[in-house]
Scaffold this motif. Structure first.
Motif, short mmCIF file in Angstrom:
data_model
loop_
_atom_site.label_atom_id
_atom_site.label_comp_id
_atom_site.label_asym_id
_atom_site.label_seq_id
_atom_site.Cartn_x
_atom_site.Cartn_y
_atom_site.Cartn_z
N ASN A 66 0.80 -1.23 0.00
CA ASN A 66 0.00 0.00 0.00
C ASN A 66 0.83 1.28 0.00
O ASN A 66 0.26 2.37 0.00
N LEU A 68 2.68 3.02 -2.09
CA LEU A 68 2.47 3.99 -3.17
C LEU A 68 1.09 4.65 -3.04
O LEU A 68 0.95 5.87 -3.12
N LEU A 69 0.08 3.80 -2.82
CA LEU A 69 -1.30 4.31 -2.71
C LEU A 69 -1.45 5.23 -1.49
O LEU A 69 -2.04 6.31 -1.60
N MET A 72 0.08 8.59 -2.19
CA MET A 72 -0.75 9.37 -3.13
C MET A 72 -1.99 9.92 -2.44
O MET A 72 -2.35 11.08 -2.63
N PHE A 83 5.53 11.08 0.45
CA PHE A 83 5.44 9.62 0.40
C PHE A 83 6.14 9.01 1.61
O PHE A 83 5.57 8.15 2.30
N MET B 1 9.74 11.70 -5.31
CA MET B 1 9.10 13.01 -5.43
C MET B 1 9.41 13.86 -4.19
O MET B 1 9.22 13.44 -3.07
N LEU B 41 -0.91 15.90 -7.43
CA LEU B 41 -1.26 15.39 -6.11
C LEU B 41 -1.39 16.48 -5.06
O LEU B 41 -2.29 16.43 -4.21
N LEU B 139 -3.60 7.48 -9.61
CA LEU B 139 -4.27 6.72 -8.55
C LEU B 139 -4.37 5.23 -8.93
O LEU B 139 -4.20 4.35 -8.08
N GLY B 142 -1.22 3.62 -8.21
CA GLY B 142 -1.09 3.35 -6.78
C GLY B 142 -1.89 2.12 -6.36
O GLY B 142 -1.49 1.41 -5.44
N LEU B 143 -3.02 1.90 -7.04
CA LEU B 143 -3.87 0.75 -6.70
C LEU B 143 -3.40 -0.55 -7.37
O LEU B 143 -3.83 -1.63 -6.99
N PRO B 145 -0.53 -2.33 -7.29
CA PRO B 145 0.03 -3.40 -6.45
C PRO B 145 -1.03 -4.15 -5.65
O PRO B 145 -0.92 -5.35 -5.43
N VAL B 146 -2.07 -3.42 -5.22
CA VAL B 146 -3.16 -4.07 -4.46
C VAL B 146 -3.89 -5.05 -5.37
O VAL B 146 -4.16 -6.19 -4.99
#
Lengths: 220, 248
Positions: A66, A68-69, A72, A83, B1, B41, B139, B142-143, B145-146
């Protein structure tokens, strides 16, 4: 130890050794390792060793998947966290979680050693009592750790609504993934009828939510 | 970043002589990939102002590339469900489908923005749409990998389809919020026009996912032979899955 939001906030803004991230990692490994051992101890010493390894793994895998998510979401929801800072904030809340559970492990070890062993009369009932007790303790530690995370987010974001939105988003993501990671790394509580093993042969077959759906369908 | 990390000691010594108060510097969004990601972001309003200015071509180009790469990565994970040619077909279909959706709904976004009272050009509207899609893509990235964790452990296509749809909805909610932020930035009165446009965009995207099926799973042909409404397609797939022993 106090988990004071001001100290946690300072660590979050610091870099290098001052950030205490390795201290959090060690705390999680130690606290959840000991607590995990107490969870598996009732079934067998081997199971205790397995769960001592798996409990910290569940936390670190969930954090990694999680990361990265979470970063963000924290930025998009205007907390001002980067991050790395988001990762550290969640790591700190897990460290608080691990400290609480680690401190309760003498109690749970005592419970495991005083309840009827697996394979004896009353084992099924003992398993149910352990399951309920651990669920309550984990929920209690989770509520306290979430409160600490909320304090950190509030002091960082400067806005209650941004902190609240971010907290809900981070919690939802971590719970959603954490449940699946826990499902893959089962057995954790070790049912008395099943053999002791590190991972089930069908670990990567099916998922937590399908199992819940299947259980609901079977019930009606 | 990189982020602007506040100095932890900034407010610790109020008794010390403080320098003359200066207005905080206005952050500048660089037209680089890291600048674009940072802007999307953390400073979406500033970014939207930048993309609506005359010299936004470099930034728009990077946002388009970013959106394509991120959505392609999400598509790759969806293609992982079946493997084989779906590894390249699913990312391609998702990127092409979203690009088509954007093109189809761009005229209506322009008209609805004008109806909403905006003094805005078609190019600026295109910039807002590209920004929305880039944030949606981020986004989704980011999702990804889940989604990958669930793709590795589940074979249920309805479940994975539902999960993909849920993730897409979450990412889209963040992405399309930029359209409303433009409205707020322009100090226009609240109007249902942009909400109607969002509903149109969602419907077009859902139908596109059905028209370009299969995005997950396999089929004999790359594109479907039969035309279907997306709700009919979902109902058919769910009914078929319910008939299998796994769901009994």
């Amino acid at each position: 130890m106090k988990g004071a939001a001001s100290s946690l906030d300072f660590w979050l803004r610091s870099s290098g050794r001052e950030s205490r991230q390795w201290l959090c990692v060690v705390t999680i490994i130690g606290g959840l390792g000991i607590y995990g051992a107490s969870v598996g101890l009732w079934r067998s010493p081997l199971m205790a060793a397995f769960v001592a390894v798996k409990m910290p793994c569940i936390v670190f895998l969930t954090l990694g998947i999680n990361a990265l998510l979470n970063g963000m979401l924290a930025q998009a929801l205007a907390t001002g966290l980067s991050f790395l800072q988001t990762f550290r904030a969640i790591l700190m809340s897990f460290a608080v979680f691990a400290l609480i559970l680690g401190s309760l492990s003498p109690v749970t070890i005592g419970m495991a050693m005083n309840l009827p062993e697996a394979g004896t009369t009353g084992a099924e009932q003992a398993h149910r009592i352990l399951l309920l007790s651990h669920t309550l303790l984990i929920a209690f530690a989770g509520v306290i750790a979430t409160g600490k995370l909320s304090d950190i987010l509030r002091s960082f974001a400067g806005s209650d609504s941004a902190a609240r939105r971010t907290l809900v988003a981070l919690l939802a993501g971590n719970l959603f993934v954490g449940a699946q990671v826990g499902f893959i790394l089962r057995p954790v509580f070790g049912s008395p009828g099943l053999k002791v093993e590190f991972l089930r042969p069908d670990a990567m077959s099916g998922n937590f939510y399908e199992s819940v759906w299947w259980a609901v369908c079977q019930s009606f | 970043m990189e982020t602007e990390e506040p100095d932890p000691t900034a407010n610790c010594h109020p008794e010390e002589e403080s320098p003359v108060l200066q207005p905080p510097p206005v952050p500048v969004i660089e037209p680089t990939f890291s600048g674009v990601i940072d802007g999307l972001l953390k400073r979406p309003v500033l970014l939207l102002a930048r993309v609506q200015s005359s010299n936004s071509a470099a930034m728009l180009k990077r946002m388009l590339v970013l959106a394509a790469l991120c959505m392609g990565a999400f598509g790759l994970i969806l293609g992982w469900v079946s493997g084989g040619q779906q590894f390249w077909l699913a990312p391609l279909k998702i990127v092409a489908g979203i690009a088509l959706c954007g093109l189809i709904t761009l005229p209506s976004l322009y008209i609805f923005s004008c109806l909403n009272g905006h003094e805005i050009s078609l190019k600026a509207v295109a910039g807002v749409l590209v920004s929305s899609l880039a944030l949606t893509g981020l986004l989704l990235m980011g999702l990804a990998p889940v989604l990958w964790v669930f793709v590795q452990s589940s074979e249920s296509l309805p479940f994975l389809g539902f999960l993909g749809l849920a993730f897409w909805s979450i990412a889209l909610a963040f992405g399309l919020s930029l359209v409303f932020r433009t409205s707020a930035a322009k100090e226009a009165g609240r109007s249902p026009f942009l909400a109607i446009w969002v509903a149109i965009f969602v419907l077009v995207a859902l139908q596109m996912s059905t028209s370009l099926r299969p995005l997950i799973g396999t089929a004999d042909t790359i594109l479907p032979k039969e035309k279907k409404f997306f709700l009919t397609h979902w109902f058919d797939e769910f009914s078929r899955a319910s008939g299998k022993t796994r769901w009994k």
